[in-house]
Scaffold this active site. Structure first.
Site, short mmCIF file in Angstrom:
data_model
loop_
_atom_site.label_atom_id
_atom_site.label_comp_id
_atom_site.label_asym_id
_atom_site.label_seq_id
_atom_site.Cartn_x
_atom_site.Cartn_y
_atom_site.Cartn_z
N HIS A 244 0.84 -1.20 0.00
CA HIS A 244 0.00 0.00 0.00
C HIS A 244 0.87 1.25 0.00
O HIS A 244 1.00 1.94 1.01
CB HIS A 244 -0.95 0.00 1.20
CG HIS A 244 -2.04 -1.01 1.07
ND1 HIS A 244 -2.03 -2.20 1.75
CD2 HIS A 244 -3.17 -1.01 0.30
CE1 HIS A 244 -3.12 -2.89 1.42
NE2 HIS A 244 -3.82 -2.20 0.55
N ASN A 245 1.49 1.51 -1.14
CA ASN A 245 2.37 2.67 -1.28
C ASN A 245 1.97 3.49 -2.51
O ASN A 245 0.95 3.18 -3.16
CB ASN A 245 3.83 2.19 -1.37
CG ASN A 245 4.01 1.17 -2.48
OD1 ASN A 245 3.51 1.37 -3.58
ND2 ASN A 245 4.72 0.08 -2.20
N SER A 246 2.76 4.51 -2.83
CA SER A 246 2.34 5.41 -3.93
C SER A 246 2.41 4.74 -5.30
O SER A 246 1.74 5.19 -6.23
CB SER A 246 3.17 6.69 -3.91
OG SER A 246 4.53 6.40 -4.01
N MET A 247 3.18 3.65 -5.42
CA MET A 247 3.17 2.92 -6.70
C MET A 247 1.83 2.22 -6.90
O MET A 247 1.32 2.16 -8.02
CB MET A 247 4.28 1.86 -6.71
CG MET A 247 5.60 2.36 -7.24
SD MET A 247 6.69 0.98 -7.60
CE MET A 247 6.95 0.27 -6.00
N HIS A 248 1.29 1.68 -5.81
CA HIS A 248 -0.03 1.04 -5.89
C HIS A 248 -1.07 2.10 -6.32
O HIS A 248 -1.92 1.83 -7.16
CB HIS A 248 -0.39 0.42 -4.54
CG HIS A 248 -1.83 0.02 -4.40
ND1 HIS A 248 -2.44 -0.92 -5.21
CD2 HIS A 248 -2.80 0.45 -3.53
CE1 HIS A 248 -3.71 -1.06 -4.85
NE2 HIS A 248 -3.96 -0.23 -3.83
N HIS A 286 -6.88 6.91 -3.03
CA HIS A 286 -7.74 5.90 -2.39
C HIS A 286 -7.09 5.16 -1.22
O HIS A 286 -7.80 4.58 -0.40
CB HIS A 286 -8.28 4.91 -3.42
CG HIS A 286 -7.34 3.78 -3.67
ND1 HIS A 286 -6.25 3.89 -4.49
CD2 HIS A 286 -7.29 2.51 -3.16
CE1 HIS A 286 -5.58 2.75 -4.49
NE2 HIS A 286 -6.18 1.90 -3.68
N ASP A 397 -8.56 -1.50 -7.82
CA ASP A 397 -7.85 -1.73 -6.57
C ASP A 397 -7.29 -3.15 -6.48
O ASP A 397 -6.22 -3.36 -5.92
CB ASP A 397 -8.83 -1.47 -5.41
CG ASP A 397 -8.11 -1.19 -4.11
OD1 ASP A 397 -6.91 -0.89 -4.16
OD2 ASP A 397 -8.76 -1.27 -3.05
N GLN A 448 -3.75 -16.94 -2.72
CA GLN A 448 -4.04 -16.26 -3.98
C GLN A 448 -5.10 -17.03 -4.79
O GLN A 448 -5.97 -16.41 -5.39
CB GLN A 448 -2.75 -16.09 -4.80
CG GLN A 448 -1.82 -15.03 -4.21
CD GLN A 448 -2.46 -13.65 -4.17
OE1 GLN A 448 -2.79 -13.07 -5.18
NE2 GLN A 448 -2.65 -13.13 -2.97
P1 8BR Z 1 -7.00 -2.73 -0.47
O1 8BR Z 1 -5.93 -2.49 -1.51
O2 8BR Z 1 -7.97 -1.58 -0.43
O3 8BR Z 1 -6.44 -3.05 0.87
O4 8BR Z 1 -7.90 -4.00 -0.91
C1 8BR Z 1 -7.38 -5.19 -1.41
C2 8BR Z 1 -7.31 -6.30 -0.37
O5 8BR Z 1 -7.52 -7.59 -0.99
C3 8BR Z 1 -5.94 -6.42 0.25
O6 8BR Z 1 -5.76 -5.62 1.37
C4 8BR Z 1 -5.88 -7.89 0.62
O7 8BR Z 1 -6.54 -8.12 1.82
C5 8BR Z 1 -6.66 -8.61 -0.46
N1 8BR Z 1 -5.74 -9.25 -1.46
C6 8BR Z 1 -5.26 -10.49 -1.51
BR1 8BR Z 1 -5.66 -11.78 -0.32
N2 8BR Z 1 -4.46 -10.74 -2.55
C7 8BR Z 1 -4.42 -9.59 -3.19
C8 8BR Z 1 -3.74 -9.21 -4.33
N3 8BR Z 1 -2.98 -10.05 -5.06
N4 8BR Z 1 -3.90 -7.94 -4.71
C9 8BR Z 1 -4.66 -7.11 -4.02
N5 8BR Z 1 -5.34 -7.41 -2.95
C10 8BR Z 1 -5.22 -8.65 -2.50
ZN ZN Z 2 -5.75 -0.01 -2.71
#
Ligand code: 8BR
Ligand code: ZN
Length: 490
Positions: A244-248, A286, A397, A448
């Site tokens: 969860h950084n600015s690249m995301h 976000h 997201d 996954q």
């Molecule tokens: P946020 O980015 O808002 O947190 O929402 C995505 C959420 O989905 C992640 O926090 C995580 O809990 C879940 N997740 C999982 Br499990 N695998 C993920 C993935 N490969 N990419 C993104 N989210 C994932």
């Molecule tokens: Zn996100």
């Protein structure tokens, strides 16, 4: 004259015939005169005192007027002074580990001007009509003419910085746009150092390119410098988390653009420029100030934020509300030029979109969408447009699961790292590790595959019902799931 002489004679005659009576009269006349004299003296004192009072009041009035002028000036200075933008953000998060203003009291990152010129010139055609006021276009970053730009491209296309970014941005409309290559060319993509990057990173560049591409500066009369300040602060507000950084944020911003354009959302819902502005704004912010631990952790540990937001979409509330605090400072107010009505609508859409990214509400959103699809809604009503936009951001997201494998594997590695960091913190606090967060019991493949099966693929399929062009994501996700079936490490 005769009459006067006659009166005096009469008076002297009376005085001689009644001397006592006249003595009495004279005495009382004298007393009366004395009283009047005293009264006069008092009145004069009073007048003097009033005059002195008046002079004092006047002095006070002058002093007050001066102070008022001073206060007005101070107030004005305060309004224009760049307050520490981090104060409001820090006040929200109250995390003792929170960085102290990563912007280092600047309002804007010291960006590479040539880079921004090259990016801007890719989208701004000075030769075409529509730019009446060239001073606005030239104010911060002066774009090249079409001919100059052709020359510049030839000159810089092999440059490791400018060439890499230009070539990466050539793919901004495509599903395989790669945010990692943009970030690597700029400041390196080591996540821990992202908040300390001096110059703009992938989010800065992607935002700048897209705002010019959609011509939002002109459409909303947005001040280019304020927009650059805003994106500097937003980028700096992301922590150095593995995922969860600015690249995301840059990645989600790109995918949101893809869903709007090639994905067909703008056309399907006939979205206005206001909605497009809201969508890009939401994508960029976000996960602003995301601390790298999830909502559950906050709720379990009864953190300040969990209490502040009553355990409801704790982080999502933080992201959106911190940015609206930030833009109360005029230096960062990218929405300053919007009319009251425009501002209210943009805020409504942004709040709805960002709050919808709480995965705890995923089932609710999927159900709402299912109902509207079954009812064969045309998605042209305002509420449906907002629902579609919220679904688009939700998809962006978690879109990494449906991206080309090379990109997906980098993101899945990053989310696992962040999960393990949370697991470590849980262990240290004597709490049970959350599922898939215990590094002593790795289960990435299993995690996954179930995420793909239960969440990602059904969701991407639903979105593809609304936007058939988004089927590319389902195909990629199926491929990525197969990868884990063949590479189970646990
Ligand atoms: P946020 O980015 O808002 O947190 O929402 C995505 C959420 O989905 C992640 O926090 C995580 O809990 C879940 N997740 C999982 Br499990 N695998 C993920 C993935 N490969 N990419 C993104 N989210 C994932
Ligand atoms: Zn996100």
């Amino acid at each position: 004259m005769e009459a006067y002489i006659y009166d005096q004679m009469l008076l002297s005659h009376q005085m001689q015939s009644h001397p006592k009576e006249f003595e009495g009269k004279e005495l009382s006349a004298k007393e009366e005169a004395k009283t009047l004299e005293d009264q006069n003296e008092n009145l004069e004192h009073e007048l003097q005192a009033l005059k002195e009072n008046l002079a004092r009041n006047k002095q006070q009035e002058d002093a007050s007027r001066k102070r008022l002028e001073e206060l007005k000036r101070e107030n004005n200075d305060l309004a224009h002074r760049v307050e520490d933008p981090w104060q409001r953000v820090k006040d929200k998060q109250r995390d003792p580990c929170r960085l102290i203003n990563p912007l280092r009291n600047k309002t804007c990152k010291p960006f590479d001007k040539l880079l921004l010129q090259l990016i801007k010139s890719t989208y701004v055609n000075l030769d075409s009509e529509g730019y009446d006021d060239m001073s606005v276009i030239h104010k911060v970053v002066k774009p090249f003419t079409v001919l100059e730009m052709q020359d510049m491209r030839d000159r810089y296309i092999l440059d490791p910085l400018y060439g890499t970014i230009l070539m990466a941005l050539d793919k901004i409309d495509d599903w395989d746009f790669n945010v990692f290559s943009v970030q690597a060319a700029l400041n390196g993509d080591d996540h821990a150092s992202l908040p300390f990057q001096e110059k703009g990173g992938a989010l800065f560049v992607t935002f700048y390119a897209l705002f010019w591409k959609y011509d939002l500066f002109k459409k909303f009369n947005i001040d280019e410098q304020v927009a650059l300040n805003w994106v500097s602060a937003v980028e700096a507000g992301y922590h150095g988390n593995p995922y969860h950084n600015s690249m995301h944020a840059a990645d989600v911003l790109h995918v949101t653009h893809y869903i709007l354009s090639k994905g067909g959302l703008i056309e399907r819902c006939q979205l206005s420029d206001k909605m497009i502005l809201s969508a890009l704004f939401s994508a960029a912010i976000h996960d602003f100030d995301h601390p790298g631990i999830n909502n559950n952790f906050h709720i379990k540990t009864r953190s300040h934020l969990a209490t502040l937001y009553n355990d409801r979409s704790v982080l999502e509330n933080l992201h959106v509300s911190s940015v609206f605090e930030l833009i109360k400072n005029p230096a960062f107010n990218i929405l300053a030029s919007l009319s009251e009505d425009q501002w209210r609508e943009v805020r409504e859409v942004v709040v709805e979109m960002v709050l919808a990214t709480d995965m705890g509400l995923h089932g609710k959103y999927v159900a709402m969408m299912k109902t509207r699809l079954q009812e064969r809604a045309d998605f042209l009503q305002k509420d449906d447009k907002i629902l579609a936009l919220a679904m688009a951001l939700k998809m962006a997201d978690i879109s990494n699961c449906g991206r080309p494998q090379e990109i997906y594997l980098r993101w899945s590695g990053k989310i696992s790292d962040e999960f393990y960091q949370q697991g470590d913190r849980e262990r240290n606090l004597g709490l049970a590790c959350s599922p898939f967060m215990d590094r002593t019991q790795p289960a990435i493949a299993k995690g996954q595959i179930s995420f793909m099966n239960y969440i990602v693929i059904p969701f991407f399929e639903q979105i593809s019902e609304l936007l058939p062009n988004m089927r590319v994501s389902v195909d990629c996700a199926e491929g990525n799931k197969t990868y884990w079936a063949q590479n189970d490490d646990s």
